[in-house]
Design a protein around this motif. Structure first.
Motif, PDB file in Angstrom:
ATOM      1  N   PRO A  86       0.824  -1.204   0.000  1.00  0.00           N
ATOM      2  CA  PRO A  86       0.000   0.000   0.000  1.00  0.00           C
ATOM      3  C   PRO A  86       0.865   1.263   0.000  1.00  0.00           C
ATOM      4  O   PRO A  86       1.978   1.252   0.544  1.00  0.00           O
ATOM      5  N   GLY A  87       0.352   2.346  -0.574  1.00  0.00           N
ATOM      6  CA  GLY A  87       1.017   3.641  -0.458  1.00  0.00           C
ATOM      7  C   GLY A  87       1.075   4.024   1.014  1.00  0.00           C
ATOM      8  O   GLY A  87       0.226   3.627   1.810  1.00  0.00           O
ATOM      9  N   MET A  88       2.104   4.796   1.389  1.00  0.00           N
ATOM     10  CA  MET A  88       2.285   5.120   2.814  1.00  0.00           C
ATOM     11  C   MET A  88       1.646   6.466   3.170  1.00  0.00           C
ATOM     12  O   MET A  88       1.351   7.273   2.298  1.00  0.00           O
ATOM     13  N   ALA A  89       1.455   6.669   4.474  1.00  0.00           N
ATOM     14  CA  ALA A  89       0.861   7.904   4.965  1.00  0.00           C
ATOM     15  C   ALA A  89       1.827   8.581   5.931  1.00  0.00           C
ATOM     16  O   ALA A  89       2.257   7.968   6.912  1.00  0.00           O
ATOM     17  N   ASP A  90       2.169   9.845   5.646  1.00  0.00           N
ATOM     18  CA  ASP A  90       2.915  10.660   6.608  1.00  0.00           C
ATOM     19  C   ASP A  90       1.872  11.329   7.497  1.00  0.00           C
ATOM     20  O   ASP A  90       1.138  12.216   7.056  1.00  0.00           O
ATOM     21  N   MET A  91       1.802  10.915   8.739  1.00  0.00           N
ATOM     22  CA  MET A  91       0.721  11.354   9.613  1.00  0.00           C
ATOM     23  C   MET A  91       1.072  12.552  10.492  1.00  0.00           C
ATOM     24  O   MET A  91       0.287  12.957  11.345  1.00  0.00           O
ATOM     25  N   HIS A  92       2.267  13.107  10.294  1.00  0.00           N
ATOM     26  CA  HIS A  92       2.545  14.396  10.964  1.00  0.00           C
ATOM     27  C   HIS A  92       3.385  15.239  10.014  1.00  0.00           C
ATOM     28  O   HIS A  92       4.620  15.150   9.997  1.00  0.00           O
ATOM     29  N   ALA A  93       2.691  16.045   9.221  1.00  0.00           N
ATOM     30  CA  ALA A  93       3.388  16.841   8.213  1.00  0.00           C
ATOM     31  C   ALA A  93       2.987  18.302   8.326  1.00  0.00           C
ATOM     32  O   ALA A  93       1.937  18.633   8.882  1.00  0.00           O
ATOM     33  N   ILE A 116      -1.293  12.270   3.363  1.00  0.00           N
ATOM     34  CA  ILE A 116      -0.614  13.191   4.283  1.00  0.00           C
ATOM     35  C   ILE A 116      -1.621  13.782   5.261  1.00  0.00           C
ATOM     36  O   ILE A 116      -2.695  14.221   4.867  1.00  0.00           O
ATOM     37  N   ARG A 117      -1.258  13.759   6.541  1.00  0.00           N
ATOM     38  CA  ARG A 117      -2.063  14.474   7.534  1.00  0.00           C
ATOM     39  C   ARG A 117      -1.345  15.793   7.826  1.00  0.00           C
ATOM     40  O   ARG A 117      -0.237  15.797   8.356  1.00  0.00           O
ATOM     41  N   ALA A 367       2.439   2.897   8.971  1.00  0.00           N
ATOM     42  CA  ALA A 367       2.473   3.799   7.805  1.00  0.00           C
ATOM     43  C   ALA A 367       1.359   3.515   6.806  1.00  0.00           C
ATOM     44  O   ALA A 367       1.210   4.258   5.832  1.00  0.00           O
ATOM     45  N   THR A 368       0.586   2.443   7.026  1.00  0.00           N
ATOM     46  CA  THR A 368      -0.411   2.070   6.012  1.00  0.00           C
ATOM     47  C   THR A 368      -1.791   1.842   6.641  1.00  0.00           C
ATOM     48  O   THR A 368      -2.611   2.728   6.707  1.00  0.00           O
ATOM     49  N   ILE A 369      -1.986   0.633   7.162  1.00  0.00           N
ATOM     50  CA  ILE A 369      -3.336   0.254   7.596  1.00  0.00           C
ATOM     51  C   ILE A 369      -3.778   1.028   8.839  1.00  0.00           C
ATOM     52  O   ILE A 369      -4.955   1.385   8.969  1.00  0.00           O
ATOM     53  N   ASN A 370      -2.835   1.339   9.751  1.00  0.00           N
ATOM     54  CA  ASN A 370      -3.205   2.127  10.940  1.00  0.00           C
ATOM     55  C   ASN A 370      -3.682   3.518  10.527  1.00  0.00           C
ATOM     56  O   ASN A 370      -4.671   4.025  11.053  1.00  0.00           O
TER      57      ASN A 370
END
Ligand SMILES: [Zn+2]
Length: 428
Positions: A86-93, A116-117, A367-370
């Motif tokens: 899965p594509g990743m998520a930066d959750m503090h940007a 991105i969050r 970085a993904t499912i969470n």
């Protein structure tokens, strides 16, 4: 007996082959012989055929000779010796100025970050989602942050939440708060209007109050180590409460790593993604760090590093305890300082989590499912039939070594596929 077994395999296989044939006709993309990292489990599915239609994964299954003569107009990608996750998520940007957003988003895609969050809201961020000149990532936008300067009564709390929500922001972030009445009024308003409420651990609000308020994420791992003076068992109770109320934590360790000058320039220069940074930016970073370290002085710098080395050990223990207790974690580097390359800084954040004792799989889940669960986009964050094709293709396996995230070859997002070369061409 053996022939019965073979017959069973044939019966089982043929409908699958027929289905693959049928799905292939109208597919957008077919990835052949690829190794899939589904993320739902700590496993690698070798040699799979993945079919994508209308931005959705419509088929994942073993690839074999039955699939050899597929009739399709799809773009067929050879996934031999490659890895799909899965594509990743930066959750503090934190977003840069608007004029720099195109490069910023492109760098994120080059690093495999597709969500991105944003943690420091601004009204102009609301334009991004309708700006066709910008690469469209999955964005989760903070409203302008709440600070201690504002006294918030019930009416004010309601209007802050109503305006933030109706403007198109996704959540309310608290940086600091004036008093507990202001905090509780905001918590009530967010609950009434079903608006996400999160932010820093707050020095003037007890962690118990915070964890019971509906606050759904805590930034920088604040609030736990600060309570160690009340005893380890007290912090243990806070960790249990965090897990029970499903409050996420996003440690942003790399922010402190850079802030505390923990790495010399020679180490920082080994970071991934620097090849995309203009020489003038790197020169500016070097100047900033050199001047900062000179100002602190050698003796103080050593003391500072010793202090933070000890503090980091404490935080790492908390991070491991949170994981063991089942409390959900997010990952985000809080990039913005020197040598925190947009997108690529998530790889640095991951290294800190490895050092803390988390497994590669646990970190990839963060970085993904969470992240997908956190933003209620459960159709993202894993590679599964029926889920969105928000995916990255890698040349090496990140489950065995997270540095392999740097072997990215292409990104599937918004019904399209962009190779690394195509993305690089979009950089200024
Ligand atoms: Zn931040």
């Amino acid at each position: 007996m053996r022939s019965l077994f073979l017959l069973a395999i044939l019966l089982f296989k043929q409908p699958a082959a027929a289905q693959v044939e049928k799905l292939a006709v109208n597919a957008g993309f077919i990835i052949r012989h690829v190794n899939v990292i589904p993320i739902t489990k700590d496993t690698l599915l070798k040699n799979q055929i993945v079919i994508i239609t209308n931005n959705t994964v419509v088929w994942i299954g073993p690839d074999n000779s039955n699939n050899s003569k597929l009739k399709t107009k799809a773009k067929v990608i050879d996934g031999t010796n490659k890895f799909l996750m899965p594509g990743m998520a930066d959750m503090h940007a934190h977003f840069p100025p608007y004029k720099d957003l195109k490069n910023y988003f492109t760098l994120n895609l080059l690093a495999g970050v597709t969500s991105i969050r944003s943690m420091r809201g601004d009204l102009e961020h609301l334009k991004i989602k309708v700006d066709n000149a910008l690469p469209q990532l999955h964005l989760y936008l903070s409203s302008p942050p709440i600070t201690k300067d504002l006294s918030i009564d019930k009416k004010t709390a309601d209007s802050i939440v109503v305006v933030s929500k109706s403007s198109g922001f996704n959540f309310l972030k608290v940086l600091s708060i004036k008093d507990s009445a202001s905090f509780l009024n905001l918590a009530d308003a967010c609950r009434s209007y079903q608006f996400t409420f999160c932010g820093h651990g707050l020095s003037n609000i007890s962690m118990e109050t915070l964890l019971k308020s509906g606050y759904n994420s805590i930034e920088h791992l604040t609030g736990y180590a600060e309570n160690l003076k009340k005893g380890e068992s007290y912090v243990g109770e806070l960790i249990k409460l965090t897990a029970k109320n499903k409050v996420y934590n996003c440690a942003t360790e790399d922010y402190f790593e850079i802030g505390y000058n923990m790495q010399d320039i020679s180490t920082l220069k080994k970071r991934n993604g620097l090849q995309y940074m203009h020489d003038s930016i790197i020169a500016r970073w070097d100047k900033e760090i050199t001047e900062d370290q000179a100002k602190i002085g050698e003796k103080k710098l050593k003391e500072q590093r010793d202090y933070y080395t000890k503090y980091r050990l404490v935080k790492n223990k908390i991070l491991v305890s949170l994981t063991k207790s089942g409390a959900p974690l997010l990952i985000g580097p809080d990039a913005g300082g020197a040598y925190a390359v947009p997108g690529f800084a998530i790889q640095e954040e991951m290294k800190h989590h490895v050092n803390a004792g988390l497994t590669n799989y646990q970190i990839l889940r963060m970085a993904t499912i969470n992240a997908a669960m956190y933003i209620n986009k459960e159709n993202n964050g894993s590679v599964e039939k029926g889920k969105e094709a928000n995916l990255i293709l890698l040349g090496a396996n990140p489950l065995s070594d997270l540095n392999n995230l740097n072997s990215i070859e292409g990104v599937f997002i918004n019904s399209g596929y962009k190779t690394i070369q195509e993305l690089e061409a979009g950089l200024k």
